[in-house]
Every structure is written in C-alpha cells, then in structure tokens.
Scaffold this active site. Structure first.
Site, PDB file in Angstrom:
ATOM      1  N   GLY A 193       5.579  -6.239  -0.868  1.00  0.00           N
ATOM      2  CA  GLY A 193       5.453  -6.256  -2.331  1.00  0.00           C
ATOM      3  C   GLY A 193       6.674  -5.726  -3.039  1.00  0.00           C
ATOM      4  O   GLY A 193       6.793  -5.836  -4.258  1.00  0.00           O
ATOM      5  N   ARG A 241       9.891   7.539  -3.339  1.00  0.00           N
ATOM      6  CA  ARG A 241      11.292   7.635  -3.774  1.00  0.00           C
ATOM      7  C   ARG A 241      11.505   7.139  -5.210  1.00  0.00           C
ATOM      8  O   ARG A 241      12.544   7.383  -5.798  1.00  0.00           O
ATOM      9  CB  ARG A 241      12.196   6.867  -2.797  1.00  0.00           C
ATOM     10  CG  ARG A 241      12.439   7.632  -1.500  1.00  0.00           C
ATOM     11  CD  ARG A 241      13.115   6.769  -0.458  1.00  0.00           C
ATOM     12  NE  ARG A 241      12.186   5.801   0.146  1.00  0.00           N
ATOM     13  CZ  ARG A 241      12.538   4.854   1.000  1.00  0.00           C
ATOM     14  NH1 ARG A 241      13.812   4.708   1.343  1.00  0.00           N
ATOM     15  NH2 ARG A 241      11.634   4.051   1.517  1.00  0.00           N
ATOM     16  N   ARG A 288       5.871  -3.959 -67.978  1.00  0.00           N
ATOM     17  CA  ARG A 288       6.984  -3.015 -67.979  1.00  0.00           C
ATOM     18  C   ARG A 288       6.805  -2.132 -69.210  1.00  0.00           C
ATOM     19  O   ARG A 288       6.518  -2.642 -70.298  1.00  0.00           O
ATOM     20  CB  ARG A 288       8.267  -3.844 -68.128  1.00  0.00           C
ATOM     21  CG  ARG A 288       9.515  -3.190 -67.641  1.00  0.00           C
ATOM     22  CD  ARG A 288      10.698  -4.043 -68.031  1.00  0.00           C
ATOM     23  NE  ARG A 288      11.033  -5.091 -67.072  1.00  0.00           N
ATOM     24  CZ  ARG A 288      11.917  -6.063 -67.334  1.00  0.00           C
ATOM     25  NH1 ARG A 288      12.495  -6.153 -68.509  1.00  0.00           N
ATOM     26  NH2 ARG A 288      12.198  -6.962 -66.417  1.00  0.00           N
ATOM     27  N   ALA A 293       0.806  -1.223   0.000  1.00  0.00           N
ATOM     28  CA  ALA A 293       0.000   0.000   0.000  1.00  0.00           C
ATOM     29  C   ALA A 293       0.840   1.274   0.000  1.00  0.00           C
ATOM     30  O   ALA A 293       0.315   2.367  -0.180  1.00  0.00           O
ATOM     31  CB  ALA A 293      -0.932  -0.005   1.203  1.00  0.00           C
TER      32      ALA A 293
HETATM   33  C1  UD1 Z   1      10.522  -2.336   6.700  1.00  0.00           C
HETATM   34  C2  UD1 Z   1      10.669  -2.979   8.091  1.00  0.00           C
HETATM   35  C3  UD1 Z   1      12.156  -3.124   8.412  1.00  0.00           C
HETATM   36  C4  UD1 Z   1      12.823  -3.959   7.339  1.00  0.00           C
HETATM   37  C5  UD1 Z   1      12.586  -3.367   5.972  1.00  0.00           C
HETATM   38  C6  UD1 Z   1      13.063  -4.314   4.903  1.00  0.00           C
HETATM   39  C7  UD1 Z   1       8.830  -2.448   9.603  1.00  0.00           C
HETATM   40  C8  UD1 Z   1       8.339  -1.546  10.681  1.00  0.00           C
HETATM   41  N1  UD1 Z   1      10.025  -2.165   9.084  1.00  0.00           N
HETATM   42  O1  UD1 Z   1      11.021  -1.018   6.790  1.00  0.00           O
HETATM   43  O2  UD1 Z   1      12.309  -3.753   9.667  1.00  0.00           O
HETATM   44  O3  UD1 Z   1      14.219  -4.058   7.593  1.00  0.00           O
HETATM   45  O4  UD1 Z   1      11.195  -3.124   5.735  1.00  0.00           O
HETATM   46  O5  UD1 Z   1      12.952  -3.762   3.626  1.00  0.00           O
HETATM   47  O6  UD1 Z   1       8.135  -3.401   9.272  1.00  0.00           O
HETATM   48  N2  UD1 Z   1       3.430  -0.731   3.641  1.00  0.00           N
HETATM   49  C9  UD1 Z   1       2.043  -0.729   3.585  1.00  0.00           C
HETATM   50  N3  UD1 Z   1       1.334   0.075   4.425  1.00  0.00           N
HETATM   51  C10 UD1 Z   1       1.948   0.876   5.322  1.00  0.00           C
HETATM   52  C11 UD1 Z   1       3.368   0.884   5.382  1.00  0.00           C
HETATM   53  C12 UD1 Z   1       4.077   0.062   4.534  1.00  0.00           C
HETATM   54  O7  UD1 Z   1       1.451  -1.457   2.782  1.00  0.00           O
HETATM   55  O8  UD1 Z   1       1.232   1.559   6.052  1.00  0.00           O
HETATM   56  C13 UD1 Z   1       4.170  -1.595   2.740  1.00  0.00           C
HETATM   57  C14 UD1 Z   1       4.980  -0.822   1.715  1.00  0.00           C
HETATM   58  O9  UD1 Z   1       4.237  -0.671   0.519  1.00  0.00           O
HETATM   59  C15 UD1 Z   1       6.195  -1.697   1.491  1.00  0.00           C
HETATM   60  C16 UD1 Z   1       6.335  -2.453   2.802  1.00  0.00           C
HETATM   61  O10 UD1 Z   1       5.114  -2.332   3.475  1.00  0.00           O
HETATM   62  O11 UD1 Z   1       5.997  -2.632   0.473  1.00  0.00           O
HETATM   63  C17 UD1 Z   1       7.487  -1.952   3.653  1.00  0.00           C
HETATM   64  O12 UD1 Z   1       7.262  -0.601   3.955  1.00  0.00           O
HETATM   65  P1  UD1 Z   1       8.447   0.440   3.999  1.00  0.00           P
HETATM   66  O13 UD1 Z   1       7.892   1.754   4.353  1.00  0.00           O
HETATM   67  O14 UD1 Z   1       9.254   0.334   2.757  1.00  0.00           O
HETATM   68  O15 UD1 Z   1       9.266  -0.135   5.273  1.00  0.00           O
HETATM   69  P2  UD1 Z   1      10.776   0.103   5.629  1.00  0.00           P
HETATM   70  O16 UD1 Z   1      10.924   1.405   6.287  1.00  0.00           O
HETATM   71  O17 UD1 Z   1      11.620  -0.196   4.452  1.00  0.00           O
HETATM   72 CA    CA Z   2      11.251  -0.762   2.136  1.00  0.00          CA
END
Ligand code: UD1
Ligand code: CA
Length: 454
Positions: free
Chosen positions: A101, A15, A438, A10
C-alpha cells in the site's frame, strides 16, 4: 483468467511520525492507498483484498469501495503473514498479485507488462535498479540470470548487499500454488518475520520458473516510509503529470512550480504561470491563461478566460473570455457567462452573472442573479443573510449600481435602473429609474476641529 490482488497495508508507518496511518498520507491530494487501488482497477483486477491493521477504521472510511475485501491482520508478523490473511478467499484459478500500500508511483502500464510477460504458471517479481539499495530486498540471480532469491538487508551477506537490483514488493503467481507457498512460510530469519519474498525460493524448489522483470524508472518501485520520501514522491508524481500536459501542448512558466492534486484537463494553447495549484476536477478551455499564485478547485474556465494573479476559485464555472482577478474569490456556485469581469477583492458565491457584466472592485455578491451588461460599482454588498436565512438579489439587464450600495435581500432591481452611490436598497427598484437612498449633505459653518490639550 481472473486477477486477484492483495494489498498489504497493515504496517504502522512509525517513521511518518503522524497520527494518520501511513497509507492515508496524501500524495497529490489523495491517500497513498487510493493511488495503488486505481492502478489495480486500471489493469482489471476483479478481486481486491486490502490487509489492514493500524488505523483500520480510518483506512476503510477513506478508501472503501464495493470491489474491496477488507482483511484484518491483528498482529504484524511480516509481509508473508499479511498476504496469508487475504489469501483464503482468492479463487484457485485466478492469478494473484501481492503488492504494498505504500508504493503509489507504480504505473498501470508497468503492471500490465509484468502480468503479460510472466506466464500463467510462473512466478514473477517486479524489480528495480537503485544506486543506493540500502534497506531493500536484493534480487539474487544465478549464472544464467534466473532469479533464485530475494534477500533482506538484515539477512544479506556482503556480496548480496552489493547487489543493486531490488525487490519492489510486487509479486505475481498462480493462485493455487501461491496460497500453498504462503501457508508453508516460516519465520526463520534475522527479523523473525514471515517474508513474502521467501516464495521465490519455494517456487525455485518446486521447479517453477521465476521471472524478474525490471522497471526502467526506479521511482515506480519507491516505497514511501517517511515524510522525506513522501515529499520526493510528490515531486516525482507532479513532474509526471506536468510532462503529460506539456506533451499535450500546455505551456508552463516553470514545470517545477505547479501542483495538480486531482484531474486537470486543458484545451489548446493554455498557459500556466508559476505557483498554480489545481485541486479536484478542473477543466480549462482553449487559450485560458492562468496567472501566478492561483488556487483553482473543482471548476471550469471557458475559452480565452484570463485568471490574473492571486485568486481563489472553487466550484465556479465561467463562460468564454472572462477576466478574473487579481485577488478575486469565486466560491461554489459562482456562474459567470461570457465576457464577464470580476476584479480585485471581489467575492462571488452561488450567483449567476450574465454576459458582459462587470463587478470590478471590493464587492460581495452572494445568492444573486445579475443580468447582462450590468455594472456593479466598488464596495457594493448584497446583504443576503438576515442572521437566519439567505435571500436572493435580482439585478436586471443593463442596471448600473453606483459605489457603496447595500442591496438588502430579498430585493429586485428592474432592468435599466440606476442605483445612486451610497444607497441602501430595501424595496423593489422599478426598471429604467434612478433610485437614491441617501441623507442630505450638511455643512456646519464656523465649526472648529478640536485640538490636543497641552
Ligand atoms: C519490503 C520487502 C523488501 C522490498 C521492500 C520494498 C519483504 C520481507 N521485504 O521490505 O524485499 O525491497 O519492501 O519497499 O517483503 N506490512 C503488513 N503487515 C506486516 C508487515 C508489513 O501489512 O506484518 C505491509 C506494510 O504496511 C507495508 C508493506 O507491507 O505497506 C511493506 O512492509 P515494510 O515493513 O515497509 O517492508 P520493507 O522492510 O520495506
Ligand atoms: Ca517499505
């Protein structure tokens, strides 16, 4: 015991700086999310929920399947909150895996071994070792090596920031307890988010064993957040594909200069020169040789066929020992039998060319049926389109078509006929005859070429 999965997708993916939702960014020609779905289908997940938010309709349209439950997370309040949205419909008796995802390089074999190594009543997290773990959740273990927490970068102290074992985001546990823990999450942390990772501490408190299973290949746990990471992931995935093909005996001039965006299957002793791009489903027979700079999409090339440099081949099928290019274009429905030659600047569309025929230079063949051992001279065109409809050209066995001929379809040239150079053929040509259309050559005696006025 059934396996449920909740894929979190979601997030906005700001970025990426793209109008396309993050999970739809293409990796090896397929959306990131599609790679993740494939891995979970490969391990036999019976219940797949995808939590979507940003760009939901586009994501659904691109990745929908009969086995997917789509769950909306209207507001992005954290990974734990996202997982909670998909949890209510997970059967209590299933094991539940949550994953992201944006983690497309995870291998099915790694996931399988996580599922197998973690007991049915235990909680398991997939971890990796990163030289530079910045931004990732750090895995905290006690003195006996048991996992006791995963701490986010923003919440970590200096000692925790020095830890190089990171949380991949893949977490597995027993369905009923998993759901209870998700319901009990709070957002009391540096980002005021509901962290999925807080489940680890909850499990420890409840006396549940937590296993941290580390992958040897850190690339598998790579989360894709921006175009640079996307490009890195693309190279990593391509290298993996080429390694598999090398192991099967396929030869590459340079394993780093080939791109496979789909399925490429090769016979024995296939050789692929630099800058070949394969898209969709491509099969190459035994001893096929792919020259430099070629694009091949959804096509089959038969045994011993040579594709010289700089060709564009799409939806085509060749028999054995054909020779194509350099600079040829085979479009959908181009069907070449055995020992067919297609030379430079030739375009063939929706046409069959039978054994031993040659179309060697500067020609357009569309909607045609060409017999065996036909020779089509340079600059010949099948005029297949009258501005409204397409019509067929039929050329019998053994026909010789001279250079610069227009074949105005619908038209048929009988077997063994010869069509003189420069002819525009609008009527049927009888078998074994010479046909010429031709105007007579004229000479104008005493004619002077104009000269420039001073
Ligand atoms: C997350 C993990 C971190 C891990 C890292 C690996 C948590 C709190 N942190 O951090 O420990 O090392 O991934 O890549 O779990 N998403 C939603 N809804 C939300 C928030 C996020 O669907 O409200 C989904 C995002 O689309 C994404 C995934 O969850 O696919 C991870 O979210 P992201 O914000 O990228 O987490 P990180 O800060 O990378
Ligand atoms: Ca991430």
């Amino acid at each position: 015991m059934g396996l449920s999965v909740i894929i979190l997708a979601a997030g906005q993916g700001t970025r990426m700086r793209s109008a396309l939702p993050k999970v739809l960014q293409p990796l090896a020609g397929r959306p990131l999310l599609d790679h993740v779905l494939t891995v979970f289908r490969d391990v036999g997940a019976s219940d797949i929920a995808v939590v979507y938010g940003h760009g939901g309709d586009a994501v659904k349209a691109a990745c929908d399947g009969p086995d997917i439950r789509w769950v909306l997370q209207a507001e992005q309040l954290g990974t734990g909150h996202a997982a909670l949205q998909g949890a209510p419909d997970v059967p209590d008796d299933n094991r539940l895996v949550c994953t992201f995802g944006d983690m497309p390089l995870l291998r099915a074999s790694t996931l399988r071994s996580l599922i197998d190594q973690v007991g049915d009543d235990e909680l398991g997290v997939l971890t990796g070792h990163l030289d530079d773990p910045f931004g990732m959740g750090r895995i905290v273990r006690d003195d006996s090596g048991n996992v006791i927490a995963s701490v986010e970068e923003k919440d970590a102290n200096d000692a925790q920031r020095a830890i190089q074992e990171i949380n991949s985001g893949v977490i597995i546990g027993p369905g009923k307890r998993f759901k209870a823990w998700l319901n009990a999450l709070t957002n009391d942390n540096a980002q005021n988010e509901y962290y999925l990772t807080d489940l680890i501490g909850m499990a420890v408190n409840d006396g549940v064993t937590v296993r941290g299973i580390m992958t040897d290949d850190a690339v598998e746990v790579m989360g894709i957040n921006d175009k640079k990471q996307l490009a890195e992931a693309e190279r990593a995935l391509q290298a993996r594909r080429v390694d598999e093909l090398l192991a099967q005996g396929v030869g590459f001039a340079d394993p780093a200069r080939v791109d496979i965006r789909g399925e490429l299957r090769c016979g024995t002793d296939v050789y692929i020169d630099v800058n070949a791009v394969f898209e969709g489903n491509v099969t190459l027979g035994d001893r096929v040789h792919i020259g430099p700079n070629n694009l091949v999409r959804d096509s089959h090339l038969g045994d011993d066929t040579v594709l010289h440099s700089n060709c564009h081949v799409e939806g085509a099928h060749t028999g054995d020992a054909c020779e194509i290019g350099p600079y040829a274009r085979l479009r959908p429905g181009a069907e070449l039998a055995n020992n067919v030659k297609v030379g430079n600047f030739v375009e063939i569309k929706k046409s069959t060319v039978a054994d031993g025929s040659k179309v060697n230079h500067l020609t357009y063949i569309g909607d045609a049926k060409i017999g065996t051992d036909v020779n089509v001279g340079a600059g010949t065109i099948t005029c297949n389109y009258d501005g409204a409809n397409k019509h067929q050209t039929v050329i019998g066995d053994g026909v010789f078509v001279g250079s610069g001929v227009n074949l105005v379809a619908p038209v048929e040239v009988g077997a063994g006929a010869t069509v003189g150079a420069g002819s525009t053929i609008t009527k049927p040509v009888e078998a074994d005859q010479l046909v010429l259309e031709r105007s007579k050559q004229k000479s104008v005696p005493g004619w002077k070429r104009p000269t420039k006025k001073t």
